[in-house]
Design a protein around this motif. Structure first.
Motif, PDB file in Angstrom:
ATOM      1  N   ALA A  93      55.980   3.625  28.258  1.00 35.47           N
ATOM      2  CA  ALA A  93      56.452   2.756  27.181  1.00 35.47           C
ATOM      3  C   ALA A  93      57.250   3.196  26.335  1.00 35.47           C
ATOM      4  O   ALA A  93      58.150   2.791  25.372  1.00 35.47           O
ATOM      5  N   GLY A  94      57.396   4.665  26.327  1.00 33.65           N
ATOM      6  CA  GLY A  94      58.200   5.553  25.589  1.00 33.65           C
ATOM      7  C   GLY A  94      58.089   6.852  26.282  1.00 33.65           C
ATOM      8  O   GLY A  94      57.476   7.249  27.125  1.00 33.65           O
ATOM      9  N   PRO A  95      59.278   8.023  25.767  1.00 33.11           N
ATOM     10  CA  PRO A  95      59.107   9.273  26.397  1.00 33.11           C
ATOM     11  C   PRO A  95      57.693   9.984  26.182  1.00 33.11           C
ATOM     12  O   PRO A  95      57.582  10.086  25.316  1.00 33.11           O
ATOM     13  N   GLY A  96      56.954  10.155  27.533  1.00 31.65           N
ATOM     14  CA  GLY A  96      55.897  10.834  27.324  1.00 31.65           C
ATOM     15  C   GLY A  96      54.887  10.097  27.199  1.00 31.65           C
ATOM     16  O   GLY A  96      53.716  10.507  26.959  1.00 31.65           O
ATOM     17  N   VAL A  97      55.059   8.674  27.273  1.00 30.75           N
ATOM     18  CA  VAL A  97      53.921   7.884  26.834  1.00 30.75           C
ATOM     19  C   VAL A  97      53.767   6.672  28.071  1.00 30.75           C
ATOM     20  O   VAL A  97      54.178   5.819  28.040  1.00 30.75           O
ATOM     21  N   PRO A  98      52.917   7.006  28.872  1.00 29.47           N
ATOM     22  CA  PRO A  98      52.608   6.268  30.175  1.00 29.47           C
ATOM     23  C   PRO A  98      51.931   4.635  29.513  1.00 29.47           C
ATOM     24  O   PRO A  98      51.274   4.556  28.603  1.00 29.47           O
ATOM     25  N   ARG A  99      52.607   3.869  30.478  1.00 28.20           N
ATOM     26  CA  ARG A  99      52.095   2.407  30.105  1.00 28.20           C
ATOM     27  C   ARG A  99      50.532   2.317  30.266  1.00 28.20           C
ATOM     28  O   ARG A  99      50.264   3.018  31.176  1.00 28.20           O
ATOM     29  N   GLN A 100      49.940   1.423  29.849  1.00 25.89           N
ATOM     30  CA  GLN A 100      48.522   1.137  30.379  1.00 25.89           C
ATOM     31  C   GLN A 100      48.596   0.171  31.737  1.00 25.89           C
ATOM     32  O   GLN A 100      49.172  -0.695  31.550  1.00 25.89           O
ATOM     33  N   VAL A 101      47.937   0.774  32.873  1.00 27.48           N
ATOM     34  CA  VAL A 101      48.250  -0.013  34.242  1.00 27.48           C
ATOM     35  C   VAL A 101      46.767  -0.026  34.603  1.00 27.48           C
ATOM     36  O   VAL A 101      46.036   0.771  34.768  1.00 27.48           O
ATOM     37  N   PRO A 102      46.652  -1.451  34.890  1.00 27.73           N
ATOM     38  CA  PRO A 102      45.158  -1.599  35.323  1.00 27.73           C
ATOM     39  C   PRO A 102      44.901  -1.057  36.918  1.00 27.73           C
ATOM     40  O   PRO A 102      43.647  -0.714  37.170  1.00 27.73           O
ATOM     41  N   HIS A 103      46.126  -1.224  37.813  1.00 28.72           N
ATOM     42  CA  HIS A 103      45.579  -0.891  38.970  1.00 28.72           C
ATOM     43  C   HIS A 103      46.000   0.535  39.310  1.00 28.72           C
ATOM     44  O   HIS A 103      47.165   0.957  38.918  1.00 28.72           O
ATOM     45  N   SER A 104      45.429   1.258  40.550  1.00 24.26           N
ATOM     46  CA  SER A 104      45.676   2.463  40.858  1.00 24.26           C
ATOM     47  C   SER A 104      45.571   2.845  42.107  1.00 24.26           C
ATOM     48  O   SER A 104      44.744   2.157  42.740  1.00 24.26           O
TER      49      SER A 104
END
Length: 457
Positions: A93-104
């Motif tokens: 979502a921004g530098p160093g900020v992973p998006r919230q992702v439901p599948h992995s």
């Protein structure tokens, strides 16, 4: 003007690695702290880990668009070489900020190549688009991609004493997987994606480790299990009676490799051969090969022969008939003239990305599992594996031989996806074991079906 300056500075942050010697953003510190907690939780809950687990570093690599790779360095034992890397490929979502992702999904590589070489090869090559890797493909479509580089991938070139590898067996790697999965779940939880169990994908010998991990996890209480689904990719674990020839060949390979192990061989240097052939093919393709075993061939032919006729390495007992990494084109003399689905220049880059050394013990143990005459703990509870399973195979690799294992599992949710582009009698030129991740058409033939299955869970 101030806005442009701010945007320029922000873009530079996308390329800054986080490590012990650098200032960390709060997001990086949070991820590292969560990784440490995940290490401890995995040891406490699973009992599968082999030693202490300490997070030694965190780096960030921009791959393409808003997709990055985070790499956690983990110390997983007391020895100097007891080190693994845990990888995360995700949109930010921004530098160093992973998006919230439901599948992995959590990926385990096979022989010779670590995570980056196996699943992010395009980001190491200038000969294909950077997006042409399964890791980037899945991350760009809303999947949080995790994986491990096993401890042998961290052993540096120039190492001469390999006695420390003697006890690096399947159990060792299963323990390392437990630690790595614990890190993945904890960091996902800390960054807003939830800490639920993840799907486990294993390619080649990584598939053997994935089966062994799932087998071990059946003996844990439900709240301690870390894997929600299993994706073995182009690998066998057990052979049915109709494939007795493959089982018997594994027994012969086991007997030979066990003698080597008992005689003091604890490592394989096939990665050095791969690196050498790839470099020579890329830089001096038409010169005669000076590599032992490839006399009479050019450097390009030598590299192509290794990858299009891989079964020759195992003669006279290949794991399955006409086993090969890449589908080739051949002249009337049976010599390779090119590839069908993977770009030659990309293949040479792939070869150069090999880790120089690999521990030999898990290779010996794998032959024992395939043989079945030697008792191992890694296949004792296959009937108790009851999570969803997707088997993916290439008919030029293990292909349909890998289906044999599925009937031994306890799962009622089992799917199969086989890539077959030629008639059965043309197995020698069929879509191959590494084409699954390197081929120009792998996106449509392999990665999209895996993605669709993952997001349908």
């Amino acid at each position: 003007m101030k806005l442009y300056i701010r945007l320029a500075l922000l873009s530079l942050l996308w390329l800054v690695p986080f490590s012990d010697g650098r200032a960390q953003t709060p997001a990086a510190a949070d991820q590292r702290g969560a990784a440490s907690e995940g290490c401890a939780a995995a040891a406490r809950l699973t009992g599968l880990t082999q030693g202490p687990c300490v997070v030694r570093g965190l780096e960030r690599r921009h791959l393409t668009r808003d997709i990055v790779e985070y790499t956690f360095l983990l110390k997983v034992g007391d020895g100097d070489h007891d080190v693994i890397r845990v990888h995360r490929v995700v949109r930010e979502a921004g530098p160093g900020v992973p998006r919230q992702v439901p599948h992995s999904v959590f990926m385990v590589h096979g022989d010779i190549w670590g995570f980056d070489g196996a699943f992010l090869g395009s980001t190491l090559s200038a000969n294909v688009p950077r997006e042409q890797s399964i890791g980037v493909f899945l991350a760009g479509r809303g999947v949080d991609v995790w994986g491990v580089s096993l401890r042998w991938t961290q052993v540096p070139a120039g190492t001469n004493d390999f006695s420390f590898m003697k006890d690096w067996d399947i159990r060792t790697h299963v323990g390392d997987l437990a630690s790595a999965l614990g890190v993945a779940r904890a960091v996902r939880g800390a960054t807003g994606s939830g800490s639920a169990p993840v799907a486990l994908l294993g390619w080649s010998r990584g598939g053997v480790l994935a089966y062994a991990y799932a087998n071990a996890e059946t003996q844990l209480p439900a709240e301690s299990r870390q894997v929600s689904a299993l994706i073995p990719v182009d690998v066998a674990f057990k052979f049915n009676p109709e494939h007795e020839g493959q089982r018997a060949a594994a027994c012969r390979r086991y007997a030979a490799s066990r003698l080597q192990y008992d005689g003091g061989q604890h490592h394989s240097n096939l990665g050095v051969l791969a690196q050498t052939l790839g470099l020579l093919a890329a830089t001096e393709p038409n010169l005669p090969s000076a590599v032992p075993g490839f006399a009479g061939l050019t450097n390009a032919q030598a590299a192509l022969l290794l990858m299009t006729s891989t079964h020759l390495l195992f003669a006279p007992n290949p794991p399955v008939p006409a086993y090969h990494f890449n589908a080739g084109k051949f002249n009337l003399l049976g010599l390779p003239t090119g590839l069908q689905y993977t770009r030659e220049a990309y293949l040479y880059d792939f070869l150069q990305a090999a880790a120089p050394f690999q521990s030999f013990t898990e290779q010996v143990e794998t032959e024992a599992v395939w043989c079945g005459d030697v008792d191992t703990p890694h296949d004792d509870y296959l009937g108790e594996i009851n999570i969803p399973v997707l088997y993916v195979g290439a008919e030029g690799g293990f292909g349909s031989y890998g289906v044999d294992t599925l009937g031994r599992l306890g799962s009622a949710d089992v799917s199969t996806h086989l890539v077959r582009l030629h008639p059965a009698q043309a197995r020698a030129v069929e879509f191959g074991h590494a084409d699954l991740f390197l081929a120009d058409n792998a996106r449509e033939l392999v990665w999209a079906p895996i993605h669709n299955w993952l997001v349908s869970r």
